[in-house]
Design a protein around this motif. Structure first.
Motif, mmCIF file in Angstrom:
data_model
loop_
_atom_site.group_PDB
_atom_site.id
_atom_site.type_symbol
_atom_site.label_atom_id
_atom_site.label_comp_id
_atom_site.label_asym_id
_atom_site.label_seq_id
_atom_site.Cartn_x
_atom_site.Cartn_y
_atom_site.Cartn_z
ATOM 1 N N GLN A 1 13.525 -91.098 -56.195
ATOM 2 C CA GLN A 1 13.206 -90.095 -55.185
ATOM 3 C C GLN A 1 12.128 -90.641 -54.260
ATOM 4 O O GLN A 1 11.133 -91.191 -54.709
ATOM 5 N N VAL A 2 12.303 -90.452 -52.976
ATOM 6 C CA VAL A 2 11.382 -91.025 -52.006
ATOM 7 C C VAL A 2 10.367 -89.969 -51.567
ATOM 8 O O VAL A 2 10.693 -88.804 -51.413
ATOM 9 N N GLN A 3 9.122 -90.398 -51.406
ATOM 10 C CA GLN A 3 8.064 -89.547 -50.852
ATOM 11 C C GLN A 3 7.728 -90.036 -49.448
ATOM 12 O O GLN A 3 7.694 -91.245 -49.199
ATOM 13 N N ALA A 24 7.037 -94.423 -46.420
ATOM 14 C CA ALA A 24 7.863 -94.008 -47.552
ATOM 15 C C ALA A 24 7.452 -94.751 -48.814
ATOM 16 O O ALA A 24 7.063 -95.930 -48.761
ATOM 17 N N SER A 25 7.571 -94.062 -49.948
ATOM 18 C CA SER A 25 7.295 -94.683 -51.241
ATOM 19 C C SER A 25 8.207 -94.061 -52.295
ATOM 20 O O SER A 25 8.730 -92.963 -52.117
ATOM 21 N N GLY A 26 8.412 -94.799 -53.362
ATOM 22 C CA GLY A 26 9.148 -94.256 -54.499
ATOM 23 C C GLY A 26 10.637 -94.393 -54.426
ATOM 24 O O GLY A 26 11.343 -93.849 -55.274
ATOM 25 N N GLY A 27 11.167 -95.068 -53.433
ATOM 26 C CA GLY A 27 12.609 -95.240 -53.328
ATOM 27 C C GLY A 27 12.936 -96.556 -52.656
ATOM 28 O O GLY A 27 12.042 -97.297 -52.268
ATOM 29 N N ALA A 114 17.699 -84.828 -47.629
ATOM 30 C CA ALA A 114 17.193 -84.314 -48.894
ATOM 31 C C ALA A 114 15.687 -84.459 -49.048
ATOM 32 O O ALA A 114 15.075 -83.746 -49.850
ATOM 33 N N TYR A 115 15.094 -85.385 -48.315
ATOM 34 C CA TYR A 115 13.678 -85.710 -48.507
ATOM 35 C C TYR A 115 12.918 -85.494 -47.212
ATOM 36 O O TYR A 115 13.362 -85.935 -46.150
ATOM 37 N N TRP A 116 11.743 -84.856 -47.326
ATOM 38 C CA TRP A 116 10.955 -84.462 -46.166
ATOM 39 C C TRP A 116 9.475 -84.752 -46.382
ATOM 40 O O TRP A 116 8.975 -84.642 -47.505
ATOM 41 N N GLY A 117 8.801 -85.103 -45.303
ATOM 42 C CA GLY A 117 7.359 -85.193 -45.338
ATOM 43 C C GLY A 117 6.725 -83.841 -45.081
ATOM 44 O O GLY A 117 7.422 -82.839 -44.881
#
Length: 126
Positions: A1-3, A24-27, A114-117
């Motif tokens: 999962q990306v942050q 981005a981090s984690g992906g 799916a991923y948002w800041g």
């Protein structure tokens, strides 16, 4: 999962410029299509620009075409939005978003991401 973490927002006069960044981090960053969205008070979230994982595809909303430029550095896991000739109607909270869907669609539907800041505020005064 990306942050995702945005930065670079602020207040500027009409005609000015700002550069937003999203780290981005984690992906596996280079596997995601990335986009910038914005949302003004009492308005729906609007897709501003999107870029494919390999940078070959970019799309812009009509409202920013010719003034904003989306780019990405896959070595730095960073997405950018260069905003020039800013107008008061560009005032909004700006969000970066990531999706594994490919290719990215010009319509930039928020539901596809799916991923948002957390967002960064841009205010343009006349």
């Amino acid at each position: 999962q990306v942050q995702l973490v945005e930065s670079g927002g602020g207040s500027v006069q009409a005609g000015g410029s700002l550069r937003l960044s999203c780290v981005a981090s984690g992906g596996v960053y280079s596997s995601y299509s990335m986009a910038w969205f914005r949302q003004a008070p009492a308005k729906e979230r609007e897709g501003v620009a999107v870029i494919s994982p390999g940078k070959s595809l970019t799309y812009y909303s009509d409202s920013v075409k010719g003034r904003f430029t989306i780019s990405r550095d896959n070595m730095k896991n960073t997405l950018y939005l260069q905003m020039d000739s800013l107008k008061p109607e560009d005032t909004a909270m700006y969000y970066c978003a990531a999706t594994t869907r490919y290719p990215p669609k010009p319509a930039m539907a928020a539901a596809d991401f799916a991923y948002w800041g957390q967002g960064t505020q841009v205010t343009v005064s006349s």
